[in-house]
Design a protein around this motif. Sequence first.
Motif, PDB file in Angstrom:
ATOM      1  N   LYS A 140     -18.508  -6.443  19.489  1.00  0.00           N
ATOM      2  CA  LYS A 140     -17.187  -6.342  18.882  1.00  0.00           C
ATOM      3  C   LYS A 140     -17.305  -6.357  17.365  1.00  0.00           C
ATOM      4  O   LYS A 140     -17.918  -7.250  16.780  1.00  0.00           O
ATOM      5  CB  LYS A 140     -16.315  -7.504  19.362  1.00  0.00           C
ATOM      6  N   TRP A 141     -16.718  -5.359  16.737  1.00  0.00           N
ATOM      7  CA  TRP A 141     -16.607  -5.258  15.293  1.00  0.00           C
ATOM      8  C   TRP A 141     -15.133  -5.386  14.931  1.00  0.00           C
ATOM      9  O   TRP A 141     -14.269  -4.846  15.633  1.00  0.00           O
ATOM     10  CB  TRP A 141     -17.107  -3.913  14.785  1.00  0.00           C
ATOM     11  N   VAL A 142     -14.833  -6.073  13.855  1.00  0.00           N
ATOM     12  CA  VAL A 142     -13.453  -6.152  13.361  1.00  0.00           C
ATOM     13  C   VAL A 142     -13.439  -5.741  11.896  1.00  0.00           C
ATOM     14  O   VAL A 142     -14.411  -5.949  11.154  1.00  0.00           O
ATOM     15  CB  VAL A 142     -12.855  -7.566  13.528  1.00  0.00           C
ATOM     16  N   ARG A 143     -12.346  -5.133  11.526  1.00  0.00           N
ATOM     17  CA  ARG A 143     -12.161  -4.687  10.144  1.00  0.00           C
ATOM     18  C   ARG A 143     -10.769  -5.087   9.694  1.00  0.00           C
ATOM     19  O   ARG A 143      -9.772  -4.749  10.346  1.00  0.00           O
ATOM     20  CB  ARG A 143     -12.325  -3.163  10.056  1.00  0.00           C
ATOM     21  N   THR A 144     -10.693  -5.821   8.597  1.00  0.00           N
ATOM     22  CA  THR A 144      -9.396  -6.215   8.071  1.00  0.00           C
ATOM     23  C   THR A 144      -8.747  -5.026   7.367  1.00  0.00           C
ATOM     24  O   THR A 144      -9.390  -4.006   7.111  1.00  0.00           O
ATOM     25  CB  THR A 144      -9.537  -7.383   7.088  1.00  0.00           C
ATOM     26  N   ARG A 145      -7.476  -5.172   7.059  1.00  0.00           N
ATOM     27  CA  ARG A 145      -6.821  -4.113   6.313  1.00  0.00           C
ATOM     28  C   ARG A 145      -7.279  -4.153   4.856  1.00  0.00           C
ATOM     29  O   ARG A 145      -7.747  -5.191   4.358  1.00  0.00           O
ATOM     30  CB  ARG A 145      -5.299  -4.240   6.399  1.00  0.00           C
ATOM     31  N   THR A 146      -7.152  -3.042   4.179  1.00  0.00           N
ATOM     32  CA  THR A 146      -7.577  -2.929   2.788  1.00  0.00           C
ATOM     33  C   THR A 146      -6.458  -3.416   1.868  1.00  0.00           C
ATOM     34  O   THR A 146      -5.316  -2.954   1.980  1.00  0.00           O
ATOM     35  CB  THR A 146      -7.940  -1.477   2.458  1.00  0.00           C
ATOM     36  N   ILE A 147      -6.793  -4.354   0.995  1.00  0.00           N
ATOM     37  CA  ILE A 147      -5.857  -4.837  -0.018  1.00  0.00           C
ATOM     38  C   ILE A 147      -6.143  -4.058  -1.296  1.00  0.00           C
ATOM     39  O   ILE A 147      -7.259  -4.083  -1.823  1.00  0.00           O
ATOM     40  CB  ILE A 147      -6.006  -6.347  -0.259  1.00  0.00           C
ATOM     41  N   LEU A 148      -5.132  -3.376  -1.812  1.00  0.00           N
ATOM     42  CA  LEU A 148      -5.333  -2.445  -2.914  1.00  0.00           C
ATOM     43  C   LEU A 148      -5.275  -3.142  -4.267  1.00  0.00           C
ATOM     44  O   LEU A 148      -4.464  -4.051  -4.490  1.00  0.00           O
ATOM     45  CB  LEU A 148      -4.269  -1.336  -2.875  1.00  0.00           C
ATOM     46  N   SER A 185       0.831  -1.195   0.000  1.00  0.00           N
ATOM     47  CA  SER A 185       0.000   0.000   0.000  1.00  0.00           C
ATOM     48  C   SER A 185       0.871   1.251   0.000  1.00  0.00           C
ATOM     49  O   SER A 185       0.505   2.273   0.593  1.00  0.00           O
ATOM     50  CB  SER A 185      -0.920   0.005   1.226  1.00  0.00           C
ATOM     51  N   ALA A 186       2.009   1.156  -0.680  1.00  0.00           N
ATOM     52  CA  ALA A 186       2.946   2.284  -0.683  1.00  0.00           C
ATOM     53  C   ALA A 186       2.408   3.499  -1.418  1.00  0.00           C
ATOM     54  O   ALA A 186       2.858   4.622  -1.190  1.00  0.00           O
ATOM     55  CB  ALA A 186       4.272   1.843  -1.319  1.00  0.00           C
ATOM     56  N   SER A 187       1.426   3.292  -2.299  1.00  0.00           N
ATOM     57  CA  SER A 187       0.909   4.412  -3.086  1.00  0.00           C
ATOM     58  C   SER A 187      -0.098   5.253  -2.316  1.00  0.00           C
ATOM     59  O   SER A 187      -0.563   6.261  -2.831  1.00  0.00           O
ATOM     60  CB  SER A 187       0.254   3.888  -4.365  1.00  0.00           C
ATOM     61  N   VAL A 188      -0.458   4.851  -1.098  1.00  0.00           N
ATOM     62  CA  VAL A 188      -1.437   5.585  -0.300  1.00  0.00           C
ATOM     63  C   VAL A 188      -0.701   6.558   0.601  1.00  0.00           C
ATOM     64  O   VAL A 188       0.276   6.187   1.272  1.00  0.00           O
ATOM     65  CB  VAL A 188      -2.298   4.616   0.536  1.00  0.00           C
ATOM     66  N   HIS A 189      -1.167   7.802   0.636  1.00  0.00           N
ATOM     67  CA  HIS A 189      -0.524   8.824   1.448  1.00  0.00           C
ATOM     68  C   HIS A 189      -1.591   9.610   2.198  1.00  0.00           C
ATOM     69  O   HIS A 189      -2.789   9.535   1.896  1.00  0.00           O
ATOM     70  CB  HIS A 189       0.303   9.781   0.576  1.00  0.00           C
ATOM     71  N   GLY A 190      -1.131  10.380   3.165  1.00  0.00           N
ATOM     72  CA  GLY A 190      -2.021  11.272   3.889  1.00  0.00           C
ATOM     73  C   GLY A 190      -3.008  10.514   4.760  1.00  0.00           C
ATOM     74  O   GLY A 190      -2.685   9.509   5.408  1.00  0.00           O
ATOM     75  N   GLU A 191      -4.279  10.990   4.772  1.00  0.00           N
ATOM     76  CA  GLU A 191      -5.310  10.379   5.592  1.00  0.00           C
ATOM     77  C   GLU A 191      -5.651   8.972   5.134  1.00  0.00           C
ATOM     78  O   GLU A 191      -6.182   8.174   5.899  1.00  0.00           O
ATOM     79  CB  GLU A 191      -6.577  11.251   5.570  1.00  0.00           C
ATOM     80  N   GLY A 192      -5.358   8.668   3.870  1.00  0.00           N
ATOM     81  CA  GLY A 192      -5.658   7.335   3.380  1.00  0.00           C
ATOM     82  C   GLY A 192      -4.881   6.246   4.077  1.00  0.00           C
ATOM     83  O   GLY A 192      -5.310   5.089   4.104  1.00  0.00           O
ATOM     84  N   VAL A 193      -3.729   6.564   4.665  1.00  0.00           N
ATOM     85  CA  VAL A 193      -2.927   5.558   5.365  1.00  0.00           C
ATOM     86  C   VAL A 193      -3.711   4.996   6.550  1.00  0.00           C
ATOM     87  O   VAL A 193      -3.667   3.796   6.831  1.00  0.00           O
ATOM     88  CB  VAL A 193      -1.596   6.174   5.825  1.00  0.00           C
ATOM     89  N   PHE A 194      -4.458   5.848   7.255  1.00  0.00           N
ATOM     90  CA  PHE A 194      -5.222   5.382   8.408  1.00  0.00           C
ATOM     91  C   PHE A 194      -6.437   4.559   7.980  1.00  0.00           C
ATOM     92  O   PHE A 194      -6.902   3.711   8.737  1.00  0.00           O
ATOM     93  CB  PHE A 194      -5.664   6.576   9.256  1.00  0.00           C
ATOM     94  N   ASN A 195      -6.953   4.803   6.781  1.00  0.00           N
ATOM     95  CA  ASN A 195      -8.170   4.120   6.339  1.00  0.00           C
ATOM     96  C   ASN A 195      -7.933   2.725   5.801  1.00  0.00           C
ATOM     97  O   ASN A 195      -8.894   2.047   5.435  1.00  0.00           O
ATOM     98  CB  ASN A 195      -8.880   4.958   5.263  1.00  0.00           C
ATOM     99  N   ILE A 196      -6.694   2.281   5.693  1.00  0.00           N
ATOM    100  CA  ILE A 196      -6.427   0.939   5.167  1.00  0.00           C
ATOM    101  C   ILE A 196      -5.993  -0.021   6.263  1.00  0.00           C
ATOM    102  O   ILE A 196      -5.768  -1.195   5.994  1.00  0.00           O
ATOM    103  CB  ILE A 196      -5.347   0.983   4.069  1.00  0.00           C
ATOM    104  N   ARG A 197      -5.880   0.442   7.488  1.00  0.00           N
ATOM    105  CA  ARG A 197      -5.398  -0.415   8.561  1.00  0.00           C
ATOM    106  C   ARG A 197      -6.515  -1.291   9.118  1.00  0.00           C
ATOM    107  O   ARG A 197      -7.695  -0.937   9.065  1.00  0.00           O
ATOM    108  CB  ARG A 197      -4.804   0.446   9.686  1.00  0.00           C
ATOM    109  N   SER A 198      -6.116  -2.439   9.660  1.00  0.00           N
ATOM    110  CA  SER A 198      -7.069  -3.318  10.333  1.00  0.00           C
ATOM    111  C   SER A 198      -7.296  -2.810  11.749  1.00  0.00           C
ATOM    112  O   SER A 198      -6.366  -2.357  12.420  1.00  0.00           O
ATOM    113  CB  SER A 198      -6.545  -4.749  10.370  1.00  0.00           C
TER     114      SER A 198
END
Length: 1043
Positions: free
Chosen positions: A666-674, A444-457
């Motif tokens: 409990k809610w879980v969210r996986t990381r985003t695979i681009l 996920s190297a192409s993601v920058h800024g606020e998008g970095v937080f939105n791809i985490r699990s």
Amino acid sequence: MRNIKKLVVHVVDAQYLMPRDGQGSASPFVEVDFLNQLSKTRTVPKSLNPVWNQKLYFDYDQSVVSHHNQHIEVSVYHERRPVPGRSFLGRVKIPLCNIVYKDDQVYQRFTLDKKWLLSSVKGEIGLKFYISSSEQDQTFPPPPPPLPTKPYTSPTQVSASGTEEDSTGSETEDSRESFASADQEDLTDSSSECVERKKIEEINEPVQKLHRQEVLSRPAPMHSIRLRSRETPHEAKKPKSRGANQLLPQNTNHLQSYGDTDLDDFKVKDMNLDLGERWPNPNVGVGERFTGTYDLVEQMFYLYVRVVRAKELPPGSITGGCDPYVEVKLGNYKGRTKHFDRKTTLPEWNQVFAFTKERIQSSVLEVYVKDKETLGRDDILGKVVFDLNEIPTRVPPNSPLAPQWYRLEDWRGDGKVVRGEIMLAVWMGTQADEAFPEAWHADSASVHGEGVFNIRSKVYVSPKLWYLRVNVIEAQDMIPSDRNRLPDVFVKANVGMQTLKTNICPMKTTNPLWNEDLVFVVAEPFEEQLVISVEDRVHTSKDEVIGKISLPMNVFEKRLDHRPVQSRWFNLDKYGTGVLEPESRRKEHKFSSRIHLRICLEGGYHVMDESTMYISDTRPTARQLWKQPVGMLEIGILGAKGLVPMKLKDGRGSTNAYCVAKYGQKWVRTRTILDTLSPRWNEQYTWEVYDPCTVITLGVFDNSHLGSAHSGTADSKDARIGKVRIRLSTLEAHKIYTHSFPLLVLQPHGLKKTGDLQISVRFTTLSLANIIYNYGHPLLPKMHYLFPFTVNQVDGLRYQAMNIVATRLGRAEPPLRKEVVEYMLDVDSHLWSMRRSKANFFRIMSLLSGYFLVGKWLEDVCNWRYPVTSVLVNVLFFILVMYPELILPTIFLYMFFIGLWNFRSRPRHPPHMDMKLSWAEAVGPDELDEEFDTFPTSRSQELVRLRYDRLRSVAGRIQTVVGDIAAQGERIQSLLSWRDPRATSLFILFCLAASVVLYAMPFKAISLASGLYYLRHPKFRSKLPSLPSNFFKRLPSRTDSLL
């Protein structure tokens, strides 16, 4: 070709056949016998709901055929393999008097009958049969030569090798709705490559066209008709010709029939993965082989680099300081930390980088320390190089690797040591590592800024919800502004966005009385206040506030049971409204009015934010009332396959998928695979289970918040890809289920499969006694039964709870957005839908079908259709009448053996959303448009009027049925009501005679005589209705009193 009439038997499908292969399935085929002409369909392997969609032709000579005593016999058999043979599954006999011509043909379903008394038969078969003069006898050429292996075969070339089956237009239409047989799969590869080429050509089309799917459909194979008396065993073994395969692109706006797509794509598939053992660590000895606890997912290795801080960095020559940052380089992948603008030489980053081992293209890891420059290239202060073969491996629960100080070397590579040190920790780990969720990932190297937080699990916890009960009792001294009139007073209560009102006091008085309950949903921590206002209804469009008070939530008592709460009087704030009055006068109270309230926070209820049909948590709000967990639920979210493109990127389809799972709070969210249509997450999560009769929900979404380079504006929504529900009570304890679940989404243009979600599930019970104990207790806490809410209250409170949960989770980092929460909680499940109404109606009919079958069987027994069965029933009835104490034991023993027999055909995988049960395969476009319409409607007036008229017609039919049911009940009441004097007189005289007979004769004799009379032979029956039926239908009802 012979231009004679043909009898066409169109064998469509069958349902709910009896398993015969010892594995809970069967390989059925159909054999049709008409005047010694015998023909059979192909065999459908491993299916209890086979679809043949195949036509069988028979010579039909009207001069020979007699419609009175001849019939068509359709038999269903199971083909045994590898030992040749067949097993009987059922048959149907169709009289020739029911045969129609081609223009009048209809699809009919027939219940399969037994051949012998002890035959075990169940299921239905769907057929069409008609007489046709345009469809001619088929001439079958020798089998075609094997097809050469080519990368692609055009539809024209494929159809050129077919038989005359494709010559007529009607056969072509039927071939588009057919399924490929087992020996026609040799063309699947070439056909799939054709589909891939067409998809590549459509890359530049809009996103809506990317959602379309190509469907492979092939014509049903034709089989020759053989005469039973003329065929030799050698001829019977000759191969029969098959129909030609065709590649026909379909418009998948909505599924219109079974023939449009392969039903296996909509079923749950077993993945047969070797899971359930702890991961081995190849870098340690045999004694420490098992070192991990993530045993429900596939092991994925990552190279972790933790950059902690640096010291003694050289200052800049101009500013005397530096703006340092660290760049981690591994092959073609680069990751950067943030840089400091404070001109410091002692920076601290504490940031982790993760590189997938599968994509490592280098043997060394390079860590550069650089100085950020405003103009020109950044200066390199030094570097540290690691050999990947020397990096240690760590798998939790081993302790984290301690970071160490490393001297910086000259970046030119001559081995010269420069000034400065950096603290690093480098190790090889798995996705079970604690650093995995917060790490920067190379993919996920192409993601920058606020998008970095939105791809985490992330793991989220729903806020603690309470019911706030406000009992409005009475008020005193409610003086309106116009003192010449008595007020029409009501109370309005407000909590945040929730507003409720009491009824207007029926008596106009200054001391009104209500005694009404208002219930709200509030969440901890309490942020809103309860605002109570007493208002006067001056006019239908005008309300005047008499007094108001605001109360914080923390002053209210928390109640855990149904004990009464002490009520309190509250003084209302009333301010002067005169503009010319001084400031001090306006702040004075004009008079002292007060309101009597009883307010408490209900801790004995479970605040429902989801439907009770698929609830995931039943615990009350108060933790003091919780019981011990009965088990553990472990979910391994492996990945997804075949996802549809959700957006365009660089002229091609792209999907940034992540998965969300919800169970309990409990809610879980996986990381985003681009940028992949087959993401692999391999993340495992665990929940405590307090009730096994609950449901876990998993949803897959497309991330639309990765920055301007990947998505639209900040207002764009994450698109839903699909959802899976699993009920825990359907899972066997301590067993690992690894299945691929189809993701189905109902869209305005129809049902669509958007991919497959691959998960592994294990439900571990801690105590079997506690599980059994739960099955005998109510599903919800006892307060739901002692003081239940009304249906309208439950719906309104659930909607408010969903809004609160969505608002609170939307404030997390990264946020779990409102559209995701609404889709997971099914916020629109209560809205009207013609499709859901049909589905529920046919669910009821499916439940009643068993009783209808019992009634039909009893009618056959009474009509002596099967004499042996009727004799046995008479004997059994005689035994039960003579020994009535055997009735209940016989019923329970029969149910016991039925349960044991059904154990062989028990489900082997968790149930999934059924498109046929949901009535999604035959829904029309107008019904879909109505289902996706907003509330209130946004459609045109004419369209709404048409839908209203349609709803009126449906409601009219329901009204007629309800009226008929009411009429039957009123006729029963009229037996003794003397509405019909003659009928009541006859009935009471019959009751008198019956009482005398029952007193004088033994009950066993009366029961035996009544039963034998009911089971009498048809020779002693009349085709006219019975005397009790005639008498009952002549009784009056109240229908004639309706306007």
